[in-house]
Design a protein around this motif. Structure first.
Motif, PDB file in Angstrom:
ATOM      1  N   ALA A   1      34.255  43.504  -6.695  1.00  0.00           N
ATOM      2  CA  ALA A   1      32.982  44.019  -7.384  1.00  0.00           C
ATOM      3  C   ALA A   1      32.146  44.845  -6.125  1.00  0.00           C
ATOM      4  O   ALA A   1      32.277  45.599  -6.481  1.00  0.00           O
ATOM      5  N   GLN A   2      33.331  44.305  -4.526  1.00  0.00           N
ATOM      6  CA  GLN A   2      32.341  45.412  -3.798  1.00  0.00           C
ATOM      7  C   GLN A   2      33.101  47.254  -3.826  1.00  0.00           C
ATOM      8  O   GLN A   2      32.779  47.779  -4.665  1.00  0.00           O
ATOM      9  N   GLU A   3      34.292  46.924  -4.430  1.00  0.00           N
ATOM     10  CA  GLU A   3      35.210  48.529  -5.208  1.00  0.00           C
ATOM     11  C   GLU A   3      33.941  48.777  -6.052  1.00  0.00           C
ATOM     12  O   GLU A   3      34.224  50.378  -6.277  1.00  0.00           O
ATOM     13  N   VAL A   4      33.728  48.542  -7.302  1.00  0.00           N
ATOM     14  CA  VAL A   4      32.946  49.178  -7.778  1.00  0.00           C
ATOM     15  C   VAL A   4      31.891  49.783  -7.951  1.00  0.00           C
ATOM     16  O   VAL A   4      31.251  49.853  -8.188  1.00  0.00           O
TER      17      VAL A   4
ATOM     18  N   LEU B   1      32.369  41.993 -14.186  1.00  0.00           N
ATOM     19  CA  LEU B   1      31.963  43.091 -13.963  1.00  0.00           C
ATOM     20  C   LEU B   1      31.493  44.414 -14.956  1.00  0.00           C
ATOM     21  O   LEU B   1      30.822  45.282 -14.878  1.00  0.00           O
ATOM     22  N   HIS B   2      32.195  44.709 -16.082  1.00  0.00           N
ATOM     23  CA  HIS B   2      31.498  44.989 -17.236  1.00  0.00           C
ATOM     24  C   HIS B   2      30.642  45.793 -17.936  1.00  0.00           C
ATOM     25  O   HIS B   2      29.645  45.674 -18.100  1.00  0.00           O
TER      26      HIS B   2
ATOM     27  N   ALA C   1      39.239  52.019 -14.937  1.00  0.00           N
ATOM     28  CA  ALA C   1      39.399  52.782 -14.554  1.00  0.00           C
ATOM     29  C   ALA C   1      40.029  52.777 -13.035  1.00  0.00           C
ATOM     30  O   ALA C   1      40.584  52.780 -12.259  1.00  0.00           O
ATOM     31  N   VAL C   2      38.564  52.804 -12.631  1.00  0.00           N
ATOM     32  CA  VAL C   2      38.294  52.320 -11.043  1.00  0.00           C
ATOM     33  C   VAL C   2      38.902  51.432 -10.502  1.00  0.00           C
ATOM     34  O   VAL C   2      39.779  50.884  -9.608  1.00  0.00           O
ATOM     35  N   LEU C   3      38.517  50.119 -11.812  1.00  0.00           N
ATOM     36  CA  LEU C   3      39.702  49.035 -11.167  1.00  0.00           C
ATOM     37  C   LEU C   3      40.875  48.569 -11.476  1.00  0.00           C
ATOM     38  O   LEU C   3      41.857  48.425 -10.560  1.00  0.00           O
TER      39      LEU C   3
ATOM     40  N   TYR D   1      38.790  52.691  -5.150  1.00  0.00           N
ATOM     41  CA  TYR D   1      38.064  53.117  -4.429  1.00  0.00           C
ATOM     42  C   TYR D   1      38.355  51.171  -2.624  1.00  0.00           C
ATOM     43  O   TYR D   1      37.302  51.361  -2.428  1.00  0.00           O
ATOM     44  N   ARG D   2      39.535  50.685  -3.485  1.00  0.00           N
ATOM     45  CA  ARG D   2      39.927  50.114  -1.801  1.00  0.00           C
ATOM     46  C   ARG D   2      40.005  49.760  -0.556  1.00  0.00           C
ATOM     47  O   ARG D   2      39.729  49.817   0.021  1.00  0.00           O
TER      48      ARG D   2
END
Length: 138
Positions: free
Chosen positions: A28-31, A65-66, A81-83, A88-89
């Motif tokens: 969730a932090q990365e998204v 998250l979606h 795609a981010v996941l 964003y790691r």
């Protein structure tokens, strides 16, 4: 800790449910970092707060998250795609490094002009912190 959060939420008339589990918030932090880059960070973070603290949802699940992304106008396929790429790691890792360097070990922690308030705070406490830092009240 949860009892204190419930008390503060009641005092401030904030939504807070009866969450029974603690879930990993890393994805969730990365998204969330991606949502910020899309101009939807505030909406995303608010929706995650409600999902986690009010409804007790598992924000570690990609389908959760979606759904949150969809609810705030973000494309769930782009979020996937981010996941998948974990693009964003590094940004989240840098946030964690910075928090450790600043000695932050609890959330929320408010830092302003060398001052620090830890934990849920009243409006009056936050106002005092801001005013003591020289911000002029309008």
């Amino acid at each position: 800790m949860l009892a204190r959060l419930r008390q503060v939420a009641r005092e401030l008339n904030l939504p807070f449910g009866e969450r029974k589990m603690t879930f990993n918030s890393r994805l969730a932090q990365e998204v969330g970092k991606w949502a910020e880059d899309q101009g939807r960070g505030d909406a995303f973070h608010h929706a995650v707060f409600l999902a986690y603290f009010l409804r007790g949802e598992n924000i570690a699940l990609q389908q959760v998250l979606h759904r949150i992304c969809s609810s705030v106008g973000l494309d769930p396929a782009a979020a996937q795609a981010v996941l998948d790429q974990r693009s964003y790691r590094e940004a989240v890792d840098q946030d964690w490094i910075r928090s450790r360097e600043m000695g932050i070990s609890a959330v929320p922690t408010f830092v302003l002009d060398g001052q620090r308030l830890v934990g849920a705070q009243s409006y009056a406490a936050l106002e005092e912190m801001v005013l003591s830092a020289g911000v002029i009240k309008r």
